[in-house]
Design a protein around this motif. Sequence first.
Motif, PDB file in Angstrom:
ATOM      1  N   ILE A   1       0.874  -1.164   0.000  1.00 40.53           N
ATOM      2  CA  ILE A   1       0.000   0.000   0.000  1.00 40.53           C
ATOM      3  C   ILE A   1       0.914   1.217   0.000  1.00 40.53           C
ATOM      4  N   VAL A   2       0.746   2.053  -1.015  1.00 40.21           N
ATOM      5  CA  VAL A   2       1.576   3.239  -1.182  1.00 40.21           C
ATOM      6  C   VAL A   2       0.721   4.468  -0.895  1.00 40.21           C
ATOM      7  N   HIS A   3       1.196   5.304   0.009  1.00 41.34           N
ATOM      8  CA  HIS A   3       0.565   6.590   0.309  1.00 41.34           C
ATOM      9  C   HIS A   3       1.462   7.665  -0.279  1.00 41.34           C
ATOM     10  N   TYR A   4       0.876   8.523  -1.102  1.00 36.63           N
ATOM     11  CA  TYR A   4       1.632   9.572  -1.788  1.00 36.63           C
ATOM     12  C   TYR A   4       0.888  10.884  -1.625  1.00 36.63           C
ATOM     13  N   CYS A   5       1.607  11.901  -1.151  1.00 37.01           N
ATOM     14  CA  CYS A   5       0.984  13.204  -0.953  1.00 37.01           C
ATOM     15  C   CYS A   5       1.998  14.281  -1.319  1.00 37.01           C
ATOM     16  N   SER A   6       1.804  14.884  -2.471  1.00 36.19           N
ATOM     17  CA  SER A   6       2.715  15.908  -2.962  1.00 36.19           C
ATOM     18  C   SER A   6       1.941  16.908  -3.800  1.00 36.19           C
ATOM     19  N   PRO A   7       2.311  18.173  -3.736  1.00 34.52           N
ATOM     20  CA  PRO A   7       1.638  19.153  -4.592  1.00 34.52           C
ATOM     21  C   PRO A   7       1.893  18.884  -6.082  1.00 34.52           C
ATOM     22  N   ASN A   8       2.850  18.033  -6.394  1.00 33.40           N
ATOM     23  CA  ASN A   8       3.139  17.694  -7.790  1.00 33.40           C
ATOM     24  C   ASN A   8       2.120  16.735  -8.392  1.00 33.40           C
ATOM     25  N   LYS A   9       1.417  16.016  -7.541  1.00 37.03           N
ATOM     26  CA  LYS A   9       0.370  15.083  -7.972  1.00 37.03           C
ATOM     27  C   LYS A   9       0.861  14.143  -9.076  1.00 37.03           C
ATOM     28  N   HIS A  10       1.983  13.505  -8.820  1.00 40.63           N
ATOM     29  CA  HIS A  10       2.575  12.591  -9.800  1.00 40.63           C
ATOM     30  C   HIS A  10       2.391  11.120  -9.411  1.00 40.63           C
ATOM     31  N   CYS A  11       1.219  10.768  -8.945  1.00 36.74           N
ATOM     32  CA  CYS A  11       0.985   9.365  -8.599  1.00 36.74           C
ATOM     33  C   CYS A  11       1.130   8.470  -9.836  1.00 36.74           C
ATOM     34  N   ARG A  12       0.756   8.987 -10.997  1.00 33.03           N
ATOM     35  CA  ARG A  12       0.892   8.180 -12.222  1.00 33.03           C
ATOM     36  C   ARG A  12       2.360   7.984 -12.586  1.00 33.03           C
ATOM     37  N   LEU A  13       3.215   8.930 -12.221  1.00 33.49           N
ATOM     38  CA  LEU A  13       4.653   8.735 -12.410  1.00 33.49           C
ATOM     39  C   LEU A  13       5.139   7.612 -11.508  1.00 33.49           C
ATOM     40  N   TYR A  14       4.679   7.604 -10.265  1.00 34.96           N
ATOM     41  CA  TYR A  14       5.041   6.504  -9.360  1.00 34.96           C
ATOM     42  C   TYR A  14       4.599   5.159  -9.960  1.00 34.96           C
ATOM     43  N   MET A  15       3.394   5.129 -10.505  1.00 43.51           N
ATOM     44  CA  MET A  15       2.894   3.875 -11.091  1.00 43.51           C
ATOM     45  C   MET A  15       3.766   3.437 -12.258  1.00 43.51           C
ATOM     46  N   LYS A  16       4.190   4.375 -13.097  1.00 44.30           N
ATOM     47  CA  LYS A  16       5.081   4.035 -14.219  1.00 44.30           C
ATOM     48  C   LYS A  16       6.416   3.516 -13.711  1.00 44.30           C
ATOM     49  N   LEU A  17       6.943   4.142 -12.660  1.00 43.67           N
ATOM     50  CA  LEU A  17       8.206   3.674 -12.086  1.00 43.67           C
ATOM     51  C   LEU A  17       8.047   2.257 -11.534  1.00 43.67           C
ATOM     52  N   ALA A  18       6.945   1.999 -10.859  1.00 47.09           N
ATOM     53  CA  ALA A  18       6.700   0.657 -10.320  1.00 47.09           C
ATOM     54  C   ALA A  18       6.589  -0.359 -11.452  1.00 47.09           C
ATOM     55  N   GLN A  19       5.869  -0.002 -12.512  1.00 47.37           N
ATOM     56  CA  GLN A  19       5.727  -0.914 -13.654  1.00 47.37           C
ATOM     57  C   GLN A  19       7.070  -1.135 -14.343  1.00 47.37           C
ATOM     58  N   ARG A  20       7.870  -0.086 -14.442  1.00 42.65           N
ATOM     59  CA  ARG A  20       9.192  -0.216 -15.075  1.00 42.65           C
ATOM     60  C   ARG A  20      10.105  -1.097 -14.237  1.00 42.65           C
ATOM     61  N   MET A  21      10.013  -0.979 -12.929  1.00 39.09           N
ATOM     62  CA  MET A  21      10.794  -1.853 -12.050  1.00 39.09           C
ATOM     63  C   MET A  21      10.350  -3.302 -12.233  1.00 39.09           C
ATOM     64  N   ALA A  22       9.060  -3.522 -12.351  1.00 33.92           N
ATOM     65  CA  ALA A  22       8.570  -4.888 -12.572  1.00 33.92           C
ATOM     66  C   ALA A  22       9.147  -5.450 -13.866  1.00 33.92           C
ATOM     67  N   THR A  23       9.146  -4.659 -14.926  1.00 31.15           N
ATOM     68  CA  THR A  23       9.727  -5.093 -16.198  1.00 31.15           C
ATOM     69  C   THR A  23      11.211  -5.400 -16.033  1.00 31.15           C
ATOM     70  N   ARG A  24      11.923  -4.545 -15.332  1.00 30.12           N
ATOM     71  CA  ARG A  24      13.357  -4.721 -15.129  1.00 30.12           C
ATOM     72  C   ARG A  24      13.665  -6.042 -14.426  1.00 30.12           C
ATOM     73  N   TYR A  25      12.819  -6.435 -13.473  1.00 32.64           N
ATOM     74  CA  TYR A  25      13.041  -7.659 -12.710  1.00 32.64           C
ATOM     75  C   TYR A  25      12.336  -8.884 -13.300  1.00 32.64           C
ATOM     76  N   GLY A  26      11.555  -8.704 -14.347  1.00 34.68           N
ATOM     77  CA  GLY A  26      10.813  -9.819 -14.911  1.00 34.68           C
ATOM     78  C   GLY A  26       9.570 -10.168 -14.108  1.00 34.68           C
ATOM     79  N   ASP A  27       9.062  -9.210 -13.353  1.00 31.51           N
ATOM     80  CA  ASP A  27       7.861  -9.409 -12.537  1.00 31.51           C
ATOM     81  C   ASP A  27       6.637  -8.881 -13.279  1.00 31.51           C
ATOM     82  N   LYS A  28       5.468  -9.304 -12.822  1.00 35.72           N
ATOM     83  CA  LYS A  28       4.210  -8.767 -13.344  1.00 35.72           C
ATOM     84  C   LYS A  28       3.405  -8.263 -12.163  1.00 35.72           C
TER      85      LYS A  28
END
Length: 191
Positions: A136-163
């Motif tokens: 569970i990820v809690h994110y609170c920033s005036p930048n409102k980049h939760c979708r950036l966090y999601m892309k980073l998480a998905q990219r990490m999954a790709t890097r490790y061969g995870d889904k």
Amino acid sequence: MSCMIGVIIKVLTNMIEDLTDKQTLVLIYEKAGVESGKAYSINQPYADEEWQRLFKTTLEVMSLTEEQAYTAYADEFVRYAEGLFPVWFTIAKSSKDFLLLQPKIHNSFSSGLVDAASRKKVNDKFSVMEDGDDLIVHYCSPNKHCRLYMKLAQRMATRYGDKLEIDEESCMETGADKCVMRVHWISIGSC
């Protein structure tokens, strides 16, 4: 003033130069009102407003959608981090391990900030907790980049061969006081 740690902006400037050239970065700085030739130190704070101007101007000058920019940013982050901080990838054996480690990595950049208030603002932007097999990820920033966090998480999954899949349970962009995301692994591979 809310602040952003420099490594975030450094990855953006690297991405701009990798996808275009030095002249485009100079143009983006100029249009965003950033002093020419400014070098971002990875462990120093910068105003969120400066990041926002740079990011918005990058989208405009490079004719990118936010989604395209987030994808390019995530790719650049992995390249940059693997080159500069390979130990992170030695410690983390999967994307789940990496995402659990990420708040410690994030907050380590702010540990050198002399101003306690700036350090707290950086550290309070996000947290990760385990909930069974999920995170569970809690994110609170005036930048409102939760979708950036999601892309980073998905990219990490790709890097490790995870889904993985991510469910956003609340979002600042729709009026919530913070973004809450549930990250669930379909499979954890190894590379």
